[in-house]
Design a protein around this motif. Structure first.
Motif, mmCIF file in Angstrom:
data_model
loop_
_atom_site.group_PDB
_atom_site.id
_atom_site.type_symbol
_atom_site.label_atom_id
_atom_site.label_comp_id
_atom_site.label_asym_id
_atom_site.label_seq_id
_atom_site.Cartn_x
_atom_site.Cartn_y
_atom_site.Cartn_z
ATOM 1 N N ALA A 69 0.833 -1.202 0.000
ATOM 2 C CA ALA A 69 0.000 0.000 0.000
ATOM 3 C C ALA A 69 0.867 1.252 0.000
ATOM 4 O O ALA A 69 0.574 2.234 -0.688
ATOM 5 C CB ALA A 69 -0.938 -0.006 1.200
ATOM 6 N N GLY B 2 -12.452 4.888 1.020
ATOM 7 C CA GLY B 2 -13.528 4.136 1.637
ATOM 8 C C GLY B 2 -14.860 4.455 0.999
ATOM 9 O O GLY B 2 -15.001 5.440 0.258
ATOM 10 N N PHE C 115 -8.004 10.746 3.415
ATOM 11 C CA PHE C 115 -8.900 9.756 2.823
ATOM 12 C C PHE C 115 -9.785 10.398 1.762
ATOM 13 O O PHE C 115 -9.973 11.609 1.717
ATOM 14 C CB PHE C 115 -9.777 9.089 3.886
ATOM 15 N N LEU D 67 -8.357 -4.784 2.422
ATOM 16 C CA LEU D 67 -7.502 -3.830 1.732
ATOM 17 C C LEU D 67 -7.490 -4.161 0.249
ATOM 18 O O LEU D 67 -7.579 -5.326 -0.136
ATOM 19 C CB LEU D 67 -6.059 -3.895 2.259
ATOM 20 N N PHE E 258 -9.902 0.735 1.869
ATOM 21 C CA PHE E 258 -9.988 0.164 3.208
ATOM 22 C C PHE E 258 -11.448 0.030 3.608
ATOM 23 O O PHE E 258 -12.252 0.935 3.373
ATOM 24 C CB PHE E 258 -9.256 1.074 4.197
ATOM 25 N N ILE F 33 -7.829 7.820 10.707
ATOM 26 C CA ILE F 33 -7.633 7.652 9.267
ATOM 27 C C ILE F 33 -7.424 9.014 8.610
ATOM 28 O O ILE F 33 -8.278 9.886 8.689
ATOM 29 C CB ILE F 33 -8.834 6.946 8.617
ATOM 30 N N MET G 170 -16.837 6.430 4.443
ATOM 31 C CA MET G 170 -15.660 6.364 5.303
ATOM 32 C C MET G 170 -15.950 6.832 6.726
ATOM 33 O O MET G 170 -15.233 6.453 7.656
ATOM 34 C CB MET G 170 -14.535 7.209 4.691
ATOM 35 N N LEU H 197 -2.857 3.666 8.345
ATOM 36 C CA LEU H 197 -4.049 4.511 8.339
ATOM 37 C C LEU H 197 -3.707 5.971 8.618
ATOM 38 O O LEU H 197 -4.412 6.874 8.169
ATOM 39 C CB LEU H 197 -5.060 4.005 9.369
ATOM 40 N N LYS I 131 -6.121 6.843 1.751
ATOM 41 C CA LYS I 131 -7.055 5.768 2.077
ATOM 42 C C LYS I 131 -8.397 6.042 1.390
ATOM 43 O O LYS I 131 -8.875 7.166 1.424
ATOM 44 C CB LYS I 131 -7.252 5.668 3.594
ATOM 45 N N TRP J 28 -14.106 5.442 9.909
ATOM 46 C CA TRP J 28 -13.310 6.416 10.674
ATOM 47 C C TRP J 28 -13.618 6.281 12.166
ATOM 48 O O TRP J 28 -12.710 6.237 12.997
ATOM 49 C CB TRP J 28 -13.627 7.822 10.180
ATOM 50 N N VAL K 137 -4.716 3.018 -0.994
ATOM 51 C CA VAL K 137 -5.268 1.742 -0.553
ATOM 52 C C VAL K 137 -6.743 1.923 -0.219
ATOM 53 O O VAL K 137 -7.130 2.879 0.443
ATOM 54 C CB VAL K 137 -4.502 1.196 0.674
#
Length: 988
Positions: free
Chosen positions: A395, A475, A495, A422, A403, A492, A478, A466, A473, A482, A401
């Motif tokens: 990552a 998501g 993101f 991941l 997540f 995190i 998210m 993270l 990151k 988080w 990445v």
């Protein structure tokens, strides 16, 4: 590079070597996507590179400026290592389409800075860097390698260090030991044993970095270890080292950097010097990098206006080999037109060339992503720390990445972490189970399955990733992940959230859940949750799902999320919505998450007493209802209520539902009550009390978190078309504020001892936004003078001095003021005021005559929406209305009313979002401990220490009243009413 610039390198000199190839990928993933406006040429990584070059030339890096400097690139993927091992780097994916043209541009940028741009066939950039580093070090010079690539860490020693420009830190021997567990000179042995999935270096199966480091420290080097492999106590480790000894030796050759490359460009040619500023600025201007060009002109003291852009690098110039992808025939902005909107293809054709090219690129990118297959067999179940460390390292190498967490509950404050997934590239995903149990595990025991990493050990590896600022990151929703990870000690950042990106792009075009987005954008049906966890009586929690099924489901979630990001993120640039996402959506997610975690205290005694009061009130109303009906019946039954109202009493307006029973919606009861029928009014009163009792006074105590002893509502960021937040579990935004019963419920929301509840509410914000957007001088003046706006409106409408406006006129003006915002009809206004339709129509006519700008605004909004299919707020939020051209008059009128209101309500929602995003930092900067707990439409609720109330009120008012600035300078002032009290009702 300029000729005849040569200087022997020796003691006191500083050679800086930039790993250009790895930097391109790092900058691409870490920096915002940028395009050249003229033709949509991607330039994000190029811009980051130019910024860094300017810094390297002018500032001290690692304790000194460069005397010699070069940028080193990979010439091709095929090198001498492919002769050693044919599969070396064979699995590396193709570069993204919008990155490919930037490879050549960064080389052009290097030449524009008049720097040595070095690459050599048959060798990697790392080999050239190693060779130059050795040569310089042998001559007594200091060497700094600008890179973050772990493969270069083997070069670190006295006189040679690395500098990570993204993290702004020097990588010395201590950092290498922290990374590999061994000093730099032994790194190649660790890499040979652990292998590298990125470069497809095989290594020894089952041996990760930690184990490899232990073995190397014990035996000294690879050959000594292999010679003593038969002595290893652990059977699996011993067998792996014996069986894969030759593979380890091959891996050592692959990871060892050549330090004897016969370089074509000698060291003395790498002299660092100022570039020709005219040449540099001409390149920067051609690339549309005006900010960097301005900085460069200041550094080199030259007037940039005297310099023309480099014609070679302009669109169509001989230096540009990139061409914008051919656009589809479908209009670029008309991406998603559902079957339900056959007449809604109203996308604008007035798209400039840059946006058109960027959209074409985004569309082509989406097509490429859709073609990539899903292969669940390739997903990995990660069951030991060393395997997890490899994924984390992967990552970091990629810089991005996806997540996702799997938990025991949707209640984020009480859910336990079951595992996480991941994904680093499409199809390259894993699931890390942490707390799965067997399906027959004892309810009260742990019963955890074997083959899972202990939670504490997994978090020790995951947390740094993270929180790594250099890894993005990704998501889906998210905010949930988080909060989960924050409860486990990890924050995190940074993101992206695919749900919020979709919301910004397509609000009004469909939902933003992952399953729906996968169908819409990837043409892929995800594994249903019911398929892995069952349904009904056979349903099990995810904690008891078999690991193979859990891996397929969870890893797919991360894989899909990553692909969605690759499809959606480029559209933000193409559709010019990046600012909306980055200023109104993404930063708010963490703000809301912190609010949810704080929760709010309630007084259960008050709620219990209110439940009793409401029950008594309902009983009293039932007695009156029975008397009016002439018989008793089940008041909560719509069927029995309809039979009484329409079957027995024969009241007007009767309609039947599809099931054949009488319809009794609140709107119909309101009409009957307005017409003077007492029974419908009593039924409405009863329903109101029943709703307050069941929804709030009875239910709220059940929402108290046993650990925090507070109520934690959940706010949805992407659920309304206009940007308003929604609250659920429990819904704290629907407590009636105008009724006495509703206010009584708010009294149950309290502050703990030594604190007060502060309520800060925008005063008539939507009317103020209307005054600005419709540019109504009378309303603007009234707001500027601090007048009673409803009295001022009545005065303007009815020709009465403000001080002579009575309560009836003010009430009528207030109803019209707010009604106009929602596109009220004469019928609707008549219902609200209890007057005839003709009189209501006359009121509206008078209103528009007094404020002609409002009618113009309404007509402009409807026209714009019909042409484009959407409307926008003051801050650029787009609200799509695909049914604006429907052939059904009633439906079209309803959509038009929504479109009229959306820019006003949406702008007000954006303003309070901006205030919320700034609030925590403002309170922290003022050294205040106040905490923001709730947002209810135009109101923010805080918990404030008794000794900080005055200071907090001042900060809160300032942040909220200045929230629109500097993006929008409103023509009317924003006013915030804020006060403190022991409970929410008294503070409001």
């Amino acid at each position: 590079m300029s000729e005849n610039l040569k200087k022997a390198i020796g003691s006191g000199d500083h050679l800086i070597l930039v790993d250009g190839s790895s930097y391109i990928f790092r900058a691409y993933h870490a920096l915002p996507a940028l395009i050249r406006k003229a033709d949509g040429l991607p330039i994000g990584a190029v811009s980051g590179f130019c910024n860094m070059m300017l810094k390297l030339l002018r500032e001290q890096i690692n304790g000194g400026k460069a005397t010699h400097l070069a940028v080193i690139f990979d010439s091709s993927r095929i090198t001498f290592r492919n002769e050693i091992y044919s599969q070396y780097k064979a699995h590396r994916p193709e570069a993204p389409d919008d990155l490919k043209p930037q490879f050549a541009l960064i080389r052009d940028a290097t030449r524009a800075f008049d720097l040595a741009c070095i690459e050599q066939e048959g060798f990697e950039a790392d080999d050239l860097i190693a060779t130059y580093s050795r040569q310089a070090c042998e001559r007594g010079a200091k060497v700094t390698i600008v890179a973050s690539d772990k493969d270069l860490m083997q070069l670190v020693r006295d006189g040679i260090s690395m500098y990570d420009s993204v993290k702004d830190r020097v990588v010395d021997e201590a950092v290498v030991i922290e990374k590999f567990g061994v000093p730099p000179e032994k790194v190649i042995y660790v890499q040979a044993l652990a292998g590298d999935s990125t470069d497809n270096v095989p290594g020894v199966p089952g041996i990760g970095v930690k184990t490899a480091a232990q073995l190397v420290l014990e035996y000294g080097d690879l050959e000594t270890l292999l010679a003593h492999a038969h002595e290893i106590k652990q059977p699996k480790r011993r067998e792996a080292l014996i069986n894969f000894a030759e593979q380890a030796r091959i891996s050592e050759k692959l990871v060892t950097l050549r330090q004897d490359v016969p370089v074509d460009t000698p060291l003395e040619d790498l002299v660092a010097h100022d570039p020709d500023p005219r040449h540099l600025i001409a390149f920067l201007k051609a690339m549309d990098m005006t900010t960097i060009a301005r900085r460069a002109s200041q550094v080199y003291d030259i007037d940039p206006t005297e310099i023309e852009p480099d014609p070679r690098m302009l669109p169509g110039g001989e230096g540009i080999v990139w061409k914008a992808p051919v656009r589809r025939e479908t209009p670029a902005t008309d991406l998603f037109v559902s079957a339900a909107e056959p007449n809604a293809k109203a996308a604008s054709n007035k798209v400039d060339a840059a946006q058109s090219a960027a959209m074409a690129l985004a569309l082509q990118n989406a097509e490429n992503i859709r073609k990539l297959p899903f292969d669940h067999k390739k997903y990995q179940t990660v069951q030991d720390v060393e395997q997890l460390e490899k994924w984390v390292e992967r990552a970091r190498e990629v810089g991005v990445v996806a997540f996702d967490t799997e938990t025991t509950s949707l209640d984020v404050m009480q859910a336990d972490l079951v595992g996480f997934s991941l994904a680093v590239t499409p199809g390259e995903a894993c699931y890390v189970p942490l707390q799965h149990k067997s399906q027959d595990a004892d309810l009260f025991g742990d019963g955890f399955l074997g083959g899972q990493i202990p939670l504490k050990d997994a978090m020790a590896v995951l947390k740094p990733l993270l929180e790594d600022e250099s890894v993005l990151k990704i998501g889906q929703n998210m905010k949930y992940d988080w909060v989960i990870m924050k409860r486990y000690g990890a924050t995190i950042a940074p993101f992206d959230d695919t749900m919020l990106i979709s919301y910004v792009l397509d609000a009004g075009r469909g939902s933003h859940g992952m399953d729906e987005l996968a169908k819409r954008h990837l043409e892929y049906a995800t594994i249903p949750y019911s398929q892995v966890a069952g349904t009904g009586k056979n349903a099990i929690s995810f904690q008891r799902v078999d690991l193979d099924k859990a891996t397929a489901y969870a890893a797919e979630d991360a894989d899909v999320t990553l692909r969605l990001h690759m499809v959606l993120k480029p559209r933000l640039v193409a559709e010019k919505l990046t600012t909306v996402y980055e200023t109104l959506e993404r930063p708010l997610a963490a703000v809301i998450a912190r609010m949810e975690m704080r929760g709010i205290s309630i007084d259960r005694n008050i709620l219990s007493r209110l439940s009793g009061d409401f029950a008594q009130g309902m009983a009293a109303l039932e007695a009156e209802i029975y008397e009016l009906a002439g018989e008793s019946f089940l008041v909560s039954s719509p069927k029995q209520t309809g039979d009484i109202l329409f079957g027995k009493l024969g009241l007007p307006g009767a309609k039947k539902t599809a099931t054949g029973q009488w319809a009794t919606p609140a709107s119909l009861l309101e009409e009957l009550a307005s017409a003077g029928h007492e029974l419908p009014r009593k039924l409405l009163d009863w329903r109101q009390l029943a709703k307050l009792k069941t929804t709030y006074t009875d239910a709220l105590p059940g929402y108290v978190n046993p650990e925090t002893d507070r109520v934690h509502t959940s706010f949805s960021l992407g659920s309304t078309l206009t940007g308003r937040l929604a609250s659920s579990e429990p819904n704290l935004q629907n407590i009636p504020v105008r009724s006495e019963a509703g206010r009584q419920i708010r009294k149950a929301f309290i502050a703990p001892a030594g604190h007060k509840i502060v309520s800060a509410d925008y005063s008539q914000i939507e009317l103020r936004v209307l005054a600005h957007m419709a540019d109504i001088p009378q309303l603007q003046k009234a707001f500027a003078d601090g007048q009673d706006i409803h009295a001022a409106t009545a005065s303007a409408m009815f020709g009465v001095p403000v001080n002579e406006v009575n309560s009836d006129l003010r009430r009528s003006a207030k109803t019209i003021n707010f009604g106009i915002i929602y596109g009220i009809s004469a019928f609707g206004l008549a219902q609200r005021l209890g007057i005839g339709n003709g009189e209501a129509a006359n009121f509206i006519k008078q209103y528009f005559e007094r404020f002609p700008g409002i009618r113009d605004y309404i007509e402009d909004i409807k026209k714009t929406c019909r042409e484009n299919g959407y409307v926008t707020t003051l801050f650029g939020r787009v609200c799509h209305y695909p049914l604006i051209l429907t052939g059904k008059p009633q439906e079209r009128a309803a959509v038009e009313r929504q479109a009229i209101n959306a820019p006003i309500q949406g702008s007000a929602a954006d303003i309070i979002r901006r205030a919320m995003i700034r609030m925590d930092d403002a309170l922290k900067e003022a050294s205040l401990s106040a905490q923001m707990l709730l947002q209810v439409h135009d109101e923010l609720v805080f918990e404030v220490s008794d000794d900080e109330i005055d200071k907090t009120l001042a900060v809160v008012r300032k942040v909220m009243e200045q929230a629109a600035e500097p993006a929008v300078s409103l023509k009317v002032p924003l006013v915030v009413d804020a006060r403190a009290a022991q409970n929410w009702d008294e503070a409001h």
